[in-house]
Design a protein around this motif. Structure first.
Motif, PDB file in Angstrom:
ATOM      1  N   ASP A  17      37.742  37.247  45.812  1.00 32.29           N
ATOM      2  CA  ASP A  17      37.434  36.064  45.003  1.00 32.29           C
ATOM      3  C   ASP A  17      37.927  36.339  43.589  1.00 32.29           C
ATOM      4  O   ASP A  17      38.621  37.322  43.343  1.00 32.29           O
ATOM      5  CB  ASP A  17      35.946  35.704  45.044  1.00 32.29           C
ATOM      6  CG  ASP A  17      35.023  36.828  44.574  1.00 32.29           C
ATOM      7  OD1 ASP A  17      35.484  37.701  43.799  1.00 32.29           O
ATOM      8  OD2 ASP A  17      33.845  36.837  44.965  1.00 32.29           O
ATOM      9  N   GLU A  18      37.559  35.476  42.638  1.00 35.40           N
ATOM     10  CA  GLU A  18      38.115  35.609  41.287  1.00 35.40           C
ATOM     11  C   GLU A  18      37.683  36.889  40.579  1.00 35.40           C
ATOM     12  O   GLU A  18      38.385  37.384  39.698  1.00 35.40           O
ATOM     13  CB  GLU A  18      37.729  34.407  40.430  1.00 35.40           C
ATOM     14  CG  GLU A  18      36.236  34.261  40.171  1.00 35.40           C
ATOM     15  CD  GLU A  18      35.921  33.105  39.250  1.00 35.40           C
ATOM     16  OE1 GLU A  18      34.752  32.952  38.872  1.00 35.40           O
ATOM     17  OE2 GLU A  18      36.845  32.359  38.903  1.00 35.40           O
ATOM     18  N   MET A  19      36.537  37.458  40.972  1.00 34.98           N
ATOM     19  CA  MET A  19      36.062  38.677  40.333  1.00 34.98           C
ATOM     20  C   MET A  19      36.635  39.932  40.973  1.00 34.98           C
ATOM     21  O   MET A  19      36.676  40.993  40.358  1.00 34.98           O
ATOM     22  CB  MET A  19      34.528  38.743  40.356  1.00 34.98           C
ATOM     23  CG  MET A  19      33.840  37.635  39.571  1.00 34.98           C
ATOM     24  SD  MET A  19      34.410  37.520  37.864  1.00 34.98           S
ATOM     25  CE  MET A  19      33.987  39.137  37.232  1.00 34.98           C
ATOM     26  N   ILE A  20      37.034  39.854  42.233  1.00 33.73           N
ATOM     27  CA  ILE A  20      37.647  40.986  42.938  1.00 33.73           C
ATOM     28  C   ILE A  20      38.949  40.497  43.548  1.00 33.73           C
ATOM     29  O   ILE A  20      39.027  40.129  44.724  1.00 33.73           O
ATOM     30  CB  ILE A  20      36.712  41.551  44.027  1.00 33.73           C
ATOM     31  CG1 ILE A  20      35.377  41.984  43.425  1.00 33.73           C
ATOM     32  CG2 ILE A  20      37.364  42.737  44.717  1.00 33.73           C
ATOM     33  CD1 ILE A  20      34.398  42.541  44.423  1.00 33.73           C
ATOM     34  N   SER A  21      39.975  40.484  42.725  1.00 29.42           N
ATOM     35  CA  SER A  21      41.275  40.009  43.188  1.00 29.42           C
ATOM     36  C   SER A  21      42.284  41.143  43.341  1.00 29.42           C
ATOM     37  O   SER A  21      43.293  40.982  44.032  1.00 29.42           O
ATOM     38  CB  SER A  21      41.822  38.959  42.214  1.00 29.42           C
ATOM     39  OG  SER A  21      41.929  39.477  40.897  1.00 29.42           O
ATOM     40  N   THR A  22      42.017  42.294  42.695  1.00 33.43           N
ATOM     41  CA  THR A  22      42.887  43.461  42.830  1.00 33.43           C
ATOM     42  C   THR A  22      42.023  44.724  42.838  1.00 33.43           C
ATOM     43  O   THR A  22      40.833  44.688  42.542  1.00 33.43           O
ATOM     44  CB  THR A  22      43.895  43.577  41.668  1.00 33.43           C
ATOM     45  OG1 THR A  22      43.184  43.841  40.438  1.00 33.43           O
ATOM     46  CG2 THR A  22      44.702  42.307  41.504  1.00 33.43           C
ATOM     47  N   HIS A  23      42.624  45.839  43.161  1.00 32.19           N
ATOM     48  CA  HIS A  23      42.026  47.171  43.094  1.00 32.19           C
ATOM     49  C   HIS A  23      40.853  47.376  44.080  1.00 32.19           C
ATOM     50  O   HIS A  23      40.197  46.428  44.505  1.00 32.19           O
ATOM     51  CB  HIS A  23      41.539  47.509  41.677  1.00 32.19           C
ATOM     52  CG  HIS A  23      42.641  47.704  40.699  1.00 32.19           C
ATOM     53  ND1 HIS A  23      43.384  46.661  40.206  1.00 32.19           N
ATOM     54  CD2 HIS A  23      43.120  48.832  40.090  1.00 32.19           C
ATOM     55  CE1 HIS A  23      44.284  47.106  39.349  1.00 32.19           C
ATOM     56  NE2 HIS A  23      44.152  48.421  39.267  1.00 32.19           N
ATOM     57  N   ALA A  24      40.648  48.638  44.414  1.00 33.30           N
ATOM     58  CA  ALA A  24      39.477  49.096  45.180  1.00 33.30           C
ATOM     59  C   ALA A  24      39.248  50.543  44.753  1.00 33.30           C
ATOM     60  O   ALA A  24      39.655  51.479  45.422  1.00 33.30           O
ATOM     61  CB  ALA A  24      39.715  48.990  46.683  1.00 33.30           C
TER      62      ALA A  24
END
Length: 304
Positions: A17-24
């Protein structure tokens, strides 16, 4: 514990979603049942602010079973200012009722440099959020006046031991910050006695440390951490060992190095080491601080 075999890239980031769009980044594995772990991670939005997501992973079958469909904990949640610019996961402790998760809380005020505190939230038995602290669990003081980062807390024979990051200077002579790993102890996990520097640093060799992870086996404490040298190189994973948790023998060759090519060819960082059915595993990030995902390695040494 320096002999490792890389197994695979287990999770490549997706736009949740907009808060988790890239990286882990900063993988944190919490056992759900049998061989299944809920692996929490810090993802980023378009402004590079980090929030928390998760996926369920069978560590024996090396299969993802489920991925969250929305942000689990947002840095914008309830407008808590102490983590207004990010949540980067450190460690967890299970007190028998709840699971307490400790994290680096990022904030930027005005035109100032970013800084960090240590924050905490708790999970119930279903791995749902039960509570998020309204104020930092640990913040700057006389011992650590500039900024704090990733904590790792180990409950060891009734004593709580914490290793955590502390900034000494934003700008050393070579232009790299000096950010070190310090040590503290507590009888109750609330009031901490700080003991100063844990891992020695050296300008131009290893001077920017992050995310310590400690495992105690057969009376020896083993620590893994990220570090930068200050010569412009990206993060690497280092290792140290100790028999008393205070005096450490450091070795910058952890046995987990960048690959020749692929998702972790430029950087390895943010290790988390844990034991499952007598095997010792490491979750870690690769290029661009977790932009390419989370990898899994297994320790080859039998006596651990």
């Amino acid at each position: 514990m320096k002999s490792w075999s890389k197994l695979c890239l287990i999770y490549a980031p997706i736009n949740i979603d907009e808060m988790i769009s890239t990286h882990a980044s900063n993988a944190l594995p919490i056992l759900v049942s049998d061989d299944v772990y809920r692996i929490f991670f810090s993802g980023r939005d378009s402004e590079n602010k980090s929030s928390v997501g998760w996926f369920d992973f069978d560590i024996v079958k090396k299969e993802i079973l489920n991925v969250c469909d929305e942000t689990f904990l947002s840095c914008k949640e309830n407008n808590r200012k102490y983590y207004s610019h990010g949540i980067s996961l450190g460690c967890f402790l299970n007190d028998g009722l709840d699971i307490n998760v400790y994290f680096m809380a990022w904030q930027i005020e005005g035109n100032n440099h970013w800084r960090g505190d240590v924050g905490r939230f708790s999970l119930d038995s279903r791995k749902k959020i039960k509570n998020v602290d309204d104020t930092p669990y640990m913040t700057s003081d006389k011992e650590d006046p500039i900024s704090l980062s990733y904590p790792f807390i180990l409950k060891d024979n009734g004593l709580f031991r914490m290793w955590y990051g502390s900034t000494i200077s934003w700008d050393s002579p070579n232009g790299e910050m000096v950010h070190v790993i310090k040590y503290a102890t507590s009888m109750d996990g609330v009031t901490w006695n700080k003991h100063g520097l844990a891992i020695p640093f050296q300008l131009g060799v290893a001077q920017a440390f992050s995310r310590p992870c400690v495992l105690k086996r057969s009376g020896t404490y083993h620590m893994w951490f990220s570090y930068r040298s200050g010569d412009g190189s990206t993060y690497r994973i280092g290792y140290a060992s100790s028999t008393d948790a205070m005096n450490w023998k450091i070795d910058l060759d952890s046995g987990v190095a960048p690959s020749i090519e692929g998702w972790d060819s430029e950087m390895v960082c943010y290790p988390y080491v844990f034991v499952h059915k007598e095997k010792v595993y490491m979750l870690y990030n690769g290029n661009s601080h977790g932009k390419t995902g989370i990898g899994l390695a297994v320790c080859n040494e039998v006596e651990v």
